[in-house]
Design an enzyme around this catalytic site. Structure first.
Site, PDB file in Angstrom:
ATOM      1  N   LYS A 175       0.856  -1.184   0.000  1.00 17.15           N
ATOM      2  CA  LYS A 175       0.000   0.000   0.000  1.00 17.15           C
ATOM      3  C   LYS A 175       0.894   1.236   0.000  1.00 17.15           C
ATOM      4  O   LYS A 175       1.600   1.509   0.974  1.00 17.15           O
ATOM      5  CB  LYS A 175      -0.927   0.008   1.217  1.00 17.15           C
ATOM      6  CG  LYS A 175      -1.894   1.189   1.247  1.00 17.15           C
ATOM      7  CD  LYS A 175      -2.814   1.095   2.458  1.00 17.15           C
ATOM      8  CE  LYS A 175      -3.791   2.256   2.524  1.00 17.15           C
ATOM      9  NZ  LYS A 175      -4.676   2.179   3.706  1.00 17.15           N
ATOM     10  N   LYS A 217      -2.054  -1.609  -3.885  1.00 24.20           N
ATOM     11  CA  LYS A 217      -2.914  -0.423  -3.864  1.00 24.20           C
ATOM     12  C   LYS A 217      -2.038   0.822  -3.895  1.00 24.20           C
ATOM     13  O   LYS A 217      -1.130   0.931  -3.065  1.00 24.20           O
ATOM     14  CB  LYS A 217      -3.780  -0.426  -2.604  1.00 24.20           C
ATOM     15  CG  LYS A 217      -4.666   0.800  -2.455  1.00 24.20           C
ATOM     16  CD  LYS A 217      -5.421   0.777  -1.138  1.00 24.20           C
ATOM     17  CE  LYS A 217      -6.343   2.002  -1.019  1.00 24.20           C
ATOM     18  NZ  LYS A 217      -7.024   2.056   0.283  1.00 24.20           N
TER      19      LYS A 217
END
Length: 333
Positions: free
Chosen positions: A203, A256
């Protein structure tokens, strides 16, 4: 006569031939639809930076769920906007928290619809960070350090609470070191050995999250998240993060954002034999919507191309705000 070139176009002559040799195929089964749930009654409020995406109170949720189920989308990802916030995000792990109540409702209305619970604290803390913080003043400004080990206990409590409410998959997004191991142990100790963990393994600290922070009211009140989310310049670090999560018991790995990190997705896919999740995040969605509203792009064509690129890069699952639209378009085809 011998020709000095190969006629690749022979396999592109008709839609039937192109379909027969197509290497990558999108279906509604690939998608997870994010949903924002909030307190109150009669709430269905559109998020200004994300056209077509709404915050729902529980009494307004059934129509949205029916549409998702009818389109053949197998799962939803729940984000909660609580009524009250505090320094430790209590509303994230209380029994009657907004995500817990929404989960119970969904499993009552549509038992076979998978509920993925986002496990983080940023929507629930008054400071907007993903864990406990130690605050101090520097040059007249409030500053703070996010406390890693102290935060893990709160994430475990949140995950267990979500599992007790009926969540099918726990998706921790906090990026604390050791979060998968801590949550796996907490779930197992409470009898949830069967609940998988979809880890936000990779992330990045990304500018593409802006609309989400508006939607979830989760912008940090001081500083930023660069001390715990990843530097967009780094790729080898993504492998280290994924290795840790695999060793700690993750069942699925996520990258992500997805669109600007297709190279990272490919590296993770090639290295690890776990299902890979791509998160087509709010900023990616908002850019397409804005361009389409101005007539600059064909929304259907560009959205499906973006989602196809994520699957081609290795995604087995795609979390996307375009899930409903994409499922409709694919059904039309």
């Amino acid at each position: 006569m011998s020709l000095p070139f190969v006629r690749h176009r022979r396999l592109r002559q008709s839609a039937a031939i192109r379909g027969m040799v197509r290497e990558t195929v999108l279906t509604a089964d690939d998608f997870i639809q994010p949903i924002y749930v909030t307190f109150g009654t009669g709430v269905k409020s559109e998020i200004s930076s994300m056209p077509g995406v709404y915050r729902f109170s529980l009494d307004m949720l059934e129509e949205e769920l029916k549409e998702i189920v009818d389109l053949g989308i197998p799962a939803v990802l729940l984000f909660g906007i609580p009524e009250t916030k505090d320094s430790v995000g209590t509303s994230a792990f209380i029994e009657n928290g907004i995500v817990q109540e929404a989960t119970r409702l969904i499993k009552k209305l549509y038992p076979h619809l998978l509920v993925v619970a986002d496990t983080c604290l940023c929507e629930y803390t008054d400071h907007g960070h993903c864990g406990m913080v130690h605050t101090y003043e520097l040059d007249g400004q409030v500053c703070g350090d996010v406390l890693n080990d102290e935060s893990l206990e709160l994430h475990v409590k949140t995950a267990v609470s979500q599992a007790k409410a009926g969540a099918d998959i726990i998706a921790p997004s906090n990026m604390m070191d050791g979060f998968v191991q801590a949550i796996r142990a907490g779930l197992d100790e409470n009898g949830f050995q069967h609940i998988p963990i979809m880890s936000y393994s990779v992330k990045y600290s990304s500018a593409f999250y802006g609309p989400f922070r508006d939607a979830a009211d989760s912008a940090p009140q001081f500083g930023d998240r660069k001390s715990y989310q990843m530097d967009p310049a780094n790729s080898r670090e993504a492998i280290r993060e994924s290795e840790s999560d695999v060793a700690e018991g993750a069942d699925m790995l996520m990258v992500k954002p997805a669109l600007s990190y297709l190279d990272i997705m490919r590296q993770v896919k090639d290295r690890f034999d776990l299902p890979l999740v791509a998160y087509n995040v709010s900023g990616e969605y908002a850019m397409v919507k804005a361009a389409a509203q101005n007539g600059w792009v064909d929304e259907k064509a560009i959205t499906l191309e973006i989602l196809l690129s994520m699957k081609r890069a290795g995604a087995d699952i795609i979390i996307t705000y375009s899930a409903k639209d994409a499922a409709r378009w694919l059904a039309e085809k």
